[in-house]
Design a protein around this motif. Structure first.
Motif, PDB file in Angstrom:
ATOM      1  N   GLU A   1       0.299   4.404  -0.322  1.00 53.51           N
ATOM      2  CA  GLU A   1      -0.156   5.664   0.270  1.00 53.51           C
ATOM      3  C   GLU A   1       0.632   6.008   1.522  1.00 53.51           C
ATOM      4  N   GLN A   2       1.110   4.976   2.221  1.00 50.92           N
ATOM      5  CA  GLN A   2       1.882   5.206   3.431  1.00 50.92           C
ATOM      6  C   GLN A   2       3.250   5.833   3.147  1.00 50.92           C
TER       7      GLN A   2
ATOM      8  N   ASP B   1       0.868  -1.178   0.000  1.00 52.15           N
ATOM      9  CA  ASP B   1       0.000   0.000   0.000  1.00 52.15           C
ATOM     10  C   ASP B   1       0.903   1.226   0.000  1.00 52.15           C
TER      11      ASP B   1
END
Length: 147
Positions: free
Chosen positions: A18-19, A16
């Motif tokens: 977005e982190q 992921d």
């Protein structure tokens, strides 16, 4: 120049991403057996000791991400920096005593670092193997801050 957006695009199929937006991204070039020790969980602290004040000294913070790149090969894993320690004019024998159970450096490694003026240690967490990412990196830098 290694582009953060290109690396993030390639990482998207692995994690992921977005982190990654609010944290720094680094590439650490590593040799075996140390890379394998990190991947199998037996090595939890990465160390960088140098005679000159060069990256990664004072360039890595908690929450930053480190991409682990095999020397001459692809990026094979990503990890998070949980904690860091920086020392100027370190006592190498003290560093060895304090960190070697986590660094897994050989006696030869520590002997070669006796003249180091700067020491950086990073506690790695959330080490995750990823699909290999090939990047064009032709310089000899063992550490890169990706921008």
């Amino acid at each position: 120049m290694i582009s953060k957006s290109e690396i993030v695009r390639q990482l998207a199929s692995n994690i992921d991403v977005e982190q990654l937006a609010d944290n720094n991204l680094h590439i650490a070039v590593m040799r075996n057996p140390y890379l394998n020790f990190i991947l199998d969980g037996s090595k939890t602290v990465e160390s960088r000791l140098s005679k000159k004040k060069i990256i990664p000294y004072e360039a890595v913070a908690e929450g930053d991400y480190i991409l682990l790149k095999k020397t001459g090969g692809p990026i094979v894993a990503i990890s998070t920096v949980e904690k860091y320690w920086y020392y100027q004019n370190p006592d190498i024998n003290w560093c060895k005593e304090k960190f070697n159970s986590l660094v897994l450096g050989s006696d030869k490694y520590w002997e070669q670092k006796q003249d180091a003026k700067y020491a950086s240690f990073f506690l790695l967490s959330e080490v995750t193997k990823i699909q290999p990412i090939v990047i064009r990196k032709r310089d000899g830098r063992p550490w890169v801050v990706v921008s």
